[in-house]
Design an enzyme around this catalytic site. Structure first.
Site, PDB file in Angstrom:
ATOM      1  N   LYS A  81       0.682  -1.286  -0.111  1.00 19.95           N
ATOM      2  CA  LYS A  81       0.036  -0.050  -0.046  1.00 19.95           C
ATOM      3  C   LYS A  81       1.012   1.523  -0.007  1.00 19.95           C
ATOM      4  O   LYS A  81       0.678   2.294  -0.782  1.00 19.95           O
ATOM      5  CB  LYS A  81      -1.066  -0.010   1.125  1.00 19.95           C
ATOM      6  N   ARG A 122      -9.213   1.015   8.846  1.00 17.43           N
ATOM      7  CA  ARG A 122      -9.036  -0.501   9.253  1.00 17.43           C
ATOM      8  C   ARG A 122      -9.779  -1.054  10.180  1.00 17.43           C
ATOM      9  O   ARG A 122      -9.981  -2.020  10.545  1.00 17.43           O
ATOM     10  CB  ARG A 122      -7.570  -0.330  10.205  1.00 17.43           C
ATOM     11  N   ARG A 149      11.441  -5.846   4.615  1.00 16.04           N
ATOM     12  CA  ARG A 149      11.233  -4.656   4.662  1.00 16.04           C
ATOM     13  C   ARG A 149      12.201  -3.755   5.342  1.00 16.04           C
ATOM     14  O   ARG A 149      12.470  -4.077   6.416  1.00 16.04           O
ATOM     15  CB  ARG A 149       9.838  -4.043   4.993  1.00 16.04           C
ATOM     16  N   ARG A 202      11.776  -1.686  10.860  1.00 19.55           N
ATOM     17  CA  ARG A 202      10.826  -1.108  11.878  1.00 19.55           C
ATOM     18  C   ARG A 202      10.573  -2.471  12.918  1.00 19.55           C
ATOM     19  O   ARG A 202      10.754  -3.540  12.562  1.00 19.55           O
ATOM     20  CB  ARG A 202       9.398  -1.163  11.098  1.00 19.55           C
ATOM     21  N   ARG A 209      -0.785  -8.831  13.317  1.00 23.78           N
ATOM     22  CA  ARG A 209      -1.076  -7.880  12.487  1.00 23.78           C
ATOM     23  C   ARG A 209      -2.009  -8.599  11.404  1.00 23.78           C
ATOM     24  O   ARG A 209      -3.202  -7.809  11.203  1.00 23.78           O
ATOM     25  CB  ARG A 209      -0.020  -7.101  11.969  1.00 23.78           C
TER      26      ARG A 209
HETATM   27  P1  ADP Z   1       2.059  -1.723   3.191  1.00 26.83           P
HETATM   28  O1  ADP Z   1       2.231  -0.274   3.293  1.00 26.83           O
HETATM   29  O2  ADP Z   1       0.917  -2.467   2.527  1.00 26.83           O
HETATM   30  O3  ADP Z   1       2.371  -2.333   4.659  1.00 26.83           O
HETATM   31  P2  ADP Z   1       4.721  -1.803   2.045  1.00 26.83           P
HETATM   32  O4  ADP Z   1       4.524  -0.767   0.672  1.00 26.83           O
HETATM   33  O5  ADP Z   1       5.532  -1.212   2.866  1.00 26.83           O
HETATM   34  O6  ADP Z   1       3.476  -2.315   2.380  1.00 26.83           O
HETATM   35  O7  ADP Z   1       5.567  -2.858   1.290  1.00 26.83           O
HETATM   36  C1  ADP Z   1       6.008  -4.142   2.129  1.00 26.83           C
HETATM   37  C2  ADP Z   1       7.544  -4.547   1.817  1.00 26.83           C
HETATM   38  O8  ADP Z   1       6.999  -5.318   0.585  1.00 26.83           O
HETATM   39  C3  ADP Z   1       8.253  -3.315   1.603  1.00 26.83           C
HETATM   40  O9  ADP Z   1       9.697  -3.801   1.671  1.00 26.83           O
HETATM   41  C4  ADP Z   1       8.346  -3.321  -0.171  1.00 26.83           C
HETATM   42  O10 ADP Z   1       9.480  -2.745  -0.662  1.00 26.83           O
HETATM   43  C5  ADP Z   1       7.912  -4.501  -0.447  1.00 26.83           C
HETATM   44  N1  ADP Z   1       6.973  -4.625  -1.748  1.00 26.83           N
HETATM   45  C6  ADP Z   1       6.049  -3.624  -2.028  1.00 26.83           C
HETATM   46  N2  ADP Z   1       5.536  -4.116  -3.107  1.00 26.83           N
HETATM   47  C7  ADP Z   1       6.247  -5.251  -3.605  1.00 26.83           C
HETATM   48  C8  ADP Z   1       6.024  -6.139  -4.699  1.00 26.83           C
HETATM   49  N3  ADP Z   1       5.193  -5.866  -5.971  1.00 26.83           N
HETATM   50  N4  ADP Z   1       6.808  -7.169  -4.878  1.00 26.83           N
HETATM   51  C9  ADP Z   1       7.883  -7.379  -4.035  1.00 26.83           C
HETATM   52  N5  ADP Z   1       7.970  -6.788  -2.881  1.00 26.83           N
HETATM   53  C10 ADP Z   1       7.208  -5.566  -2.767  1.00 26.83           C
HETATM   54  P1  ADP Z   2       1.378  -1.997   7.633  1.00 22.00           P
HETATM   55  O1  ADP Z   2       0.835  -1.282   6.553  1.00 22.00           O
HETATM   56  O2  ADP Z   2       2.629  -2.625   7.225  1.00 22.00           O
HETATM   57  O3  ADP Z   2       0.679  -2.919   8.374  1.00 22.00           O
HETATM   58  P2  ADP Z   2       1.331   0.460   9.133  1.00 22.00           P
HETATM   59  O4  ADP Z   2       2.269   1.318   9.122  1.00 22.00           O
HETATM   60  O5  ADP Z   2      -0.070   0.737   8.344  1.00 22.00           O
HETATM   61  O6  ADP Z   2       1.688  -0.928   8.799  1.00 22.00           O
HETATM   62  O7  ADP Z   2       0.738   0.153  10.825  1.00 22.00           O
HETATM   63  C1  ADP Z   2       1.537  -0.144  11.749  1.00 22.00           C
HETATM   64  C2  ADP Z   2       0.787   0.005  13.144  1.00 22.00           C
HETATM   65  O8  ADP Z   2       0.187   1.134  13.338  1.00 22.00           O
HETATM   66  C3  ADP Z   2      -0.402  -1.086  12.929  1.00 22.00           C
HETATM   67  O9  ADP Z   2      -0.208  -2.451  13.249  1.00 22.00           O
HETATM   68  C4  ADP Z   2      -1.271  -0.385  14.208  1.00 22.00           C
HETATM   69  O10 ADP Z   2      -0.815  -0.811  15.175  1.00 22.00           O
HETATM   70  C5  ADP Z   2      -1.114   0.818  13.931  1.00 22.00           C
HETATM   71  N1  ADP Z   2      -1.982   1.588  13.082  1.00 22.00           N
HETATM   72  C6  ADP Z   2      -1.902   2.198  11.571  1.00 22.00           C
HETATM   73  N2  ADP Z   2      -3.185   2.580  11.157  1.00 22.00           N
HETATM   74  C7  ADP Z   2      -3.905   2.293  11.979  1.00 22.00           C
HETATM   75  C8  ADP Z   2      -5.501   2.490  12.064  1.00 22.00           C
HETATM   76  N3  ADP Z   2      -6.091   3.004  11.041  1.00 22.00           N
HETATM   77  N4  ADP Z   2      -6.269   1.781  13.061  1.00 22.00           N
HETATM   78  C9  ADP Z   2      -5.651   1.299  13.873  1.00 22.00           C
HETATM   79  N5  ADP Z   2      -4.399   1.246  14.010  1.00 22.00           N
HETATM   80  C10 ADP Z   2      -3.488   1.608  13.044  1.00 22.00           C
END
Ligand code: ADP
Ligand code: ADP
Length: 207
Positions: free
Chosen positions: A13, A88, A127, A153, A164
């Protein structure tokens, strides 16, 4: 344009939101990023966020919504936004509709980036983030350029990601029928190169 990027943790995302920012000329709003910034400031609110985030649990809706209200009142967010990792929960989804409606806006599309759970663990544990710019990389799929120092992270461990992911299945995915009823959902296959996924999202958005 107001767009929601939906999907499990690690679906891509944030990565895809960054790419859409330029194309759509609206900011990315990531509640995770906002919470990490608050945590870094050392405030009491930041400490509260940390309790939940470190355990991979969702932060309570009231706190998330307070943060979102503040962010949406800023000048760069007056024409639209790409919501990444928000909403969420069902109350968050309804509150977002109400907030946007007050501004005369509504969500144009909810793009669900679909990635199987096996890939999620690999994506999350690989990541890495540049703490200076916030840019996200992956050790294997999108390695940082040489000289860029990256961090992991602290919630990006296999154990925390499983919690998660469970939270996603239990509280976040059940929000989708709400958007489906409104005809807003576009499902995109999130497996493939970063560019391939970007193209699929652009196609889904008619860009
Ligand atoms: P989210 O915001 O949904 O948690 P991220 O954009 O941070 O996800 O992506 C999670 C990890 O996967 C990052 O290390 C990113 O570089 C990697 N990633 C994102 N898109 C792809 C893809 N299409 N193929 C492989 N790895 C990806
Ligand atoms: P990812 O996309 O990799 O799951 P985020 O950076 O979006 O990670 O979220 C990291 C953490 O921050 C989540 O596991 C949760 O604890 C908190 N968080 C982020 N966005 C929300 C939300 N909209 N509602 C509740 N908790 C959230």
């Amino acid at each position: 344009m107001d767009l929601v990027l939906f999907g499990p943790p690690g679906a891509g995302k944030g990565t895809q939101a960054e790419r859409l920012v330029e194309k759509l000329d609206v900011p990315q709003i990531s509640t995770g990023d906002l919470m990490r910034a608050e945590r870094k400031s050392g405030s009491d609110l930041g400490k509260k966020f940390d309790e939940y985030m470190s355990a991979g649990k969702l932060v309570p809706d009231e706190l998330v919504l307070e943060l979102m209200k503040k962010r949406l009142s800023q000048s760069d967010a007056q024409k639209g936004a790409i919501f990444d990792g928000f909403p969420r929960t069902q109350p968050q989804a309804e509150a977002l509709d109400a907030l946007l409606s007050e501004m005369g806006r509504k969500i144009a599309k909810v793009v669900v980036i679909e990635v199987p759970v096996e890939d999620i663990v690999e994506r999350i544990t690989g990541r890495r983030v540049d703490p200076k710019t916030g840019q996200t990389y992956h050790v294997r799929y999108n390695p940082p350029p040489s000289g860029v120092e990256v961090e992991q992270r602290k919630d990006d461990t296999e154990e925390v990601v499983r919690t998660r992911f469970e939270g996603y299945k239990k509280k976040t995915e059940p929000v989708l029928p709400y958007y489906e009823k409104k005809g807003l959902v576009a499902r995109v296959d999130g497996v493939g190169s970063l560019d391939e996924v970007t193209k699929r999202i652009e196609t889904a958005l008619g860009l």
